[in-house]
Design a protein around this motif. Structure first.
Motif, PDB file in Angstrom:
ATOM      1  N   TYR A   3       0.851  -1.183   0.000  1.00 41.03           N
ATOM      2  CA  TYR A   3       0.000   0.000   0.000  1.00 41.03           C
ATOM      3  C   TYR A   3       0.888   1.234   0.000  1.00 41.03           C
ATOM      4  O   TYR A   3       1.641   1.474   0.942  1.00 41.03           O
ATOM      5  CB  TYR A   3      -0.904  -0.001   1.240  1.00 41.03           C
ATOM      6  N   LYS A   4       0.831   1.999  -1.098  1.00 35.53           N
ATOM      7  CA  LYS A   4       1.654   3.209  -1.258  1.00 35.53           C
ATOM      8  C   LYS A   4       3.145   2.907  -1.043  1.00 35.53           C
ATOM      9  O   LYS A   4       3.894   3.710  -0.482  1.00 35.53           O
ATOM     10  CB  LYS A   4       1.186   4.313  -0.301  1.00 35.53           C
ATOM     11  N   LYS A   5       3.547   1.700  -1.457  1.00 28.64           N
ATOM     12  CA  LYS A   5       4.936   1.220  -1.367  1.00 28.64           C
ATOM     13  C   LYS A   5       5.416   0.990   0.070  1.00 28.64           C
ATOM     14  O   LYS A   5       6.612   0.796   0.298  1.00 28.64           O
ATOM     15  CB  LYS A   5       5.886   2.176  -2.107  1.00 28.64           C
ATOM     16  N   CYS A  15       1.458  -2.285   6.190  1.00 33.12           N
ATOM     17  CA  CYS A  15       0.671  -1.149   6.652  1.00 33.12           C
ATOM     18  C   CYS A  15      -0.645  -1.633   7.253  1.00 33.12           C
ATOM     19  O   CYS A  15      -1.322  -2.485   6.675  1.00 33.12           O
ATOM     20  CB  CYS A  15       0.396  -0.198   5.491  1.00 33.12           C
ATOM     21  N   ASN A  51       8.267  10.116   3.212  1.00 36.30           N
ATOM     22  CA  ASN A  51       7.364   9.966   2.080  1.00 36.30           C
ATOM     23  C   ASN A  51       6.116   9.178   2.471  1.00 36.30           C
ATOM     24  O   ASN A  51       4.992   9.570   2.149  1.00 36.30           O
ATOM     25  CB  ASN A  51       8.110   9.254   0.939  1.00 36.30           C
ATOM     26  N   TYR A  52       6.297   8.049   3.172  1.00 32.64           N
ATOM     27  CA  TYR A  52       5.155   7.234   3.606  1.00 32.64           C
ATOM     28  C   TYR A  52       4.273   8.016   4.576  1.00 32.64           C
ATOM     29  O   TYR A  52       3.037   7.981   4.494  1.00 32.64           O
ATOM     30  CB  TYR A  52       5.643   5.950   4.288  1.00 32.64           C
ATOM     31  N   LYS A 109       2.153  10.664   2.820  1.00 39.18           N
ATOM     32  CA  LYS A 109       1.031  10.118   2.044  1.00 39.18           C
ATOM     33  C   LYS A 109      -0.158   9.759   2.934  1.00 39.18           C
ATOM     34  O   LYS A 109      -1.311  10.001   2.572  1.00 39.18           O
ATOM     35  CB  LYS A 109       1.496   8.887   1.263  1.00 39.18           C
ATOM     36  N   LEU A 110       0.122   9.185   4.092  1.00 44.60           N
ATOM     37  CA  LEU A 110      -0.975   8.828   5.000  1.00 44.60           C
ATOM     38  C   LEU A 110      -1.668  10.073   5.546  1.00 44.60           C
ATOM     39  O   LEU A 110      -2.889  10.082   5.736  1.00 44.60           O
ATOM     40  CB  LEU A 110      -0.458   7.962   6.156  1.00 44.60           C
ATOM     41  N   GLU A 153      -3.025  12.112   1.833  1.00 46.23           N
ATOM     42  CA  GLU A 153      -3.922  11.377   0.945  1.00 46.23           C
ATOM     43  C   GLU A 153      -4.995  10.584   1.703  1.00 46.23           C
ATOM     44  O   GLU A 153      -6.135  10.475   1.239  1.00 46.23           O
ATOM     45  CB  GLU A 153      -3.106  10.431   0.055  1.00 46.23           C
ATOM     46  N   ASP A 154      -4.634  10.037   2.857  1.00 42.00           N
ATOM     47  CA  ASP A 154      -5.603   9.242   3.619  1.00 42.00           C
ATOM     48  C   ASP A 154      -6.235  10.018   4.763  1.00 42.00           C
ATOM     49  O   ASP A 154      -7.120   9.489   5.457  1.00 42.00           O
ATOM     50  CB  ASP A 154      -4.924   7.985   4.168  1.00 42.00           C
TER      51      ASP A 154
END
Length: 258
Positions: free
Chosen positions: A98-100, A104, A135-136, A139-140, A143-144
């Motif tokens: 999930y998103k590399k 997760c 980066n991870y 994104k959370l 984006e989430d």
């Protein structure tokens, strides 16, 4: 010169134990499905996939939330989830990351998430302007829509070492992340957790045997594959006197040169 002589005797005694260990290994069953199918250091297709299959309450192991809850307890997590809305990636239906992110957990109902970055013999893959863990994390958040204070970050390695400075703070956008990263190890946390899972899986022989084989692989990779008697023998030799203790320290301090 006297110190070198002491080291020579120390190595002689350690080698006697080493030969016993090698003889024991010859008599043990060496069949291991993990090393047959994949390289033992394969982070993505061996370790992350297997660990996430265990951690997913909806996985094929039939133990429900026990395995995940056991893991969360061992690493000291505060992650709260609803079994009906929790998603663990990769999973049996969607085997991609999930998103590399290696592993997760995300629950959009409780708006909480866990990042597990799995590192076995590889360095952090940072970008020019952003670190890997940054980066991870970003994104959370963006984006989430997971609040910062509801994201946990774990850095899983064989020995529990820390991520690179750039991985968590290259852009400087999330200075709080550096303090949030918790280092966990295969050598301690994962081995302890697997023992707990193996005990609980006594009614599921296929699962139990698979976990035992995986545990053997982890012990081999982390240097934990000695039995209690062998460990006691080595400790007895090293702790025999001050010369042996100092000789061992000298060897460890200089082993990189060897």
């Amino acid at each position: 010169m006297e110190q070198i002589k002491n080291i020579k005797y120390l190595l002689r005694d350690i080698n006697i134990v080493r030969k016993k260990i090698e003889e024991r290994a010859k008599d043990e069953e060496n069949f291991n499905i993990f090393t047959i199918l994949k390289k033992k250091s394969d982070e993505v297709y061996l370790h992350s996939r297997f660990l996430s299959a265990l951690l997913d309450p909806s996985g094929p192991h039939k133990l429900g939330t026990f395995i995940l809850n056991s893991f969360l307890h061992i690493v000291g997590s505060k992650f709260k989830y609803n079994e009906n809305t929790l998603k663990v990636y990769p999973n049996n239906k969607k085997r991609s990351e999930y998103k590399k992110i290696d592993i997760c957990f995300i629950d959009r109902a409780t708006r909480q998430a866990v990042i597990i970055e799995n590192k076995i013999g590889h360095i952090d893959t940072n970008h020019e302007d952003k670190g890997q863990l940054e980066n991870y994390y970003e994104k959370l958040i963006e984006e989430d829509k997971i609040p910062k204070d509801r994201i946990e970050v774990y850095y899983l390695t064989l020995d529990g070492h820390e991520p690179s400075e750039d991985s968590v703070n290259l852009s400087g956008k999330f200075p709080e992340q550096k303090k949030k990263v918790k280092c966990i190890s295969y050598s301690v946390d994962i081995l302890y957790w697997l023992r707990e899972v193996a005990k609980e899986s006594y009614d599921w022989p296929a699962l139990r045997e698979t976990i035992i084989q995986y545990t053997k692989l982890i012990k081999e990779m982390t240097g934990n594959n000695l039995n209690e008697i062998e460990i006691k023998e080595i400790k007895k030799i090293i702790g025999l006197d001050e010369d042996n203790l100092l000789g061992t320290k000298l060897l460890i301090d200089n082993f990189i040169h060897v």
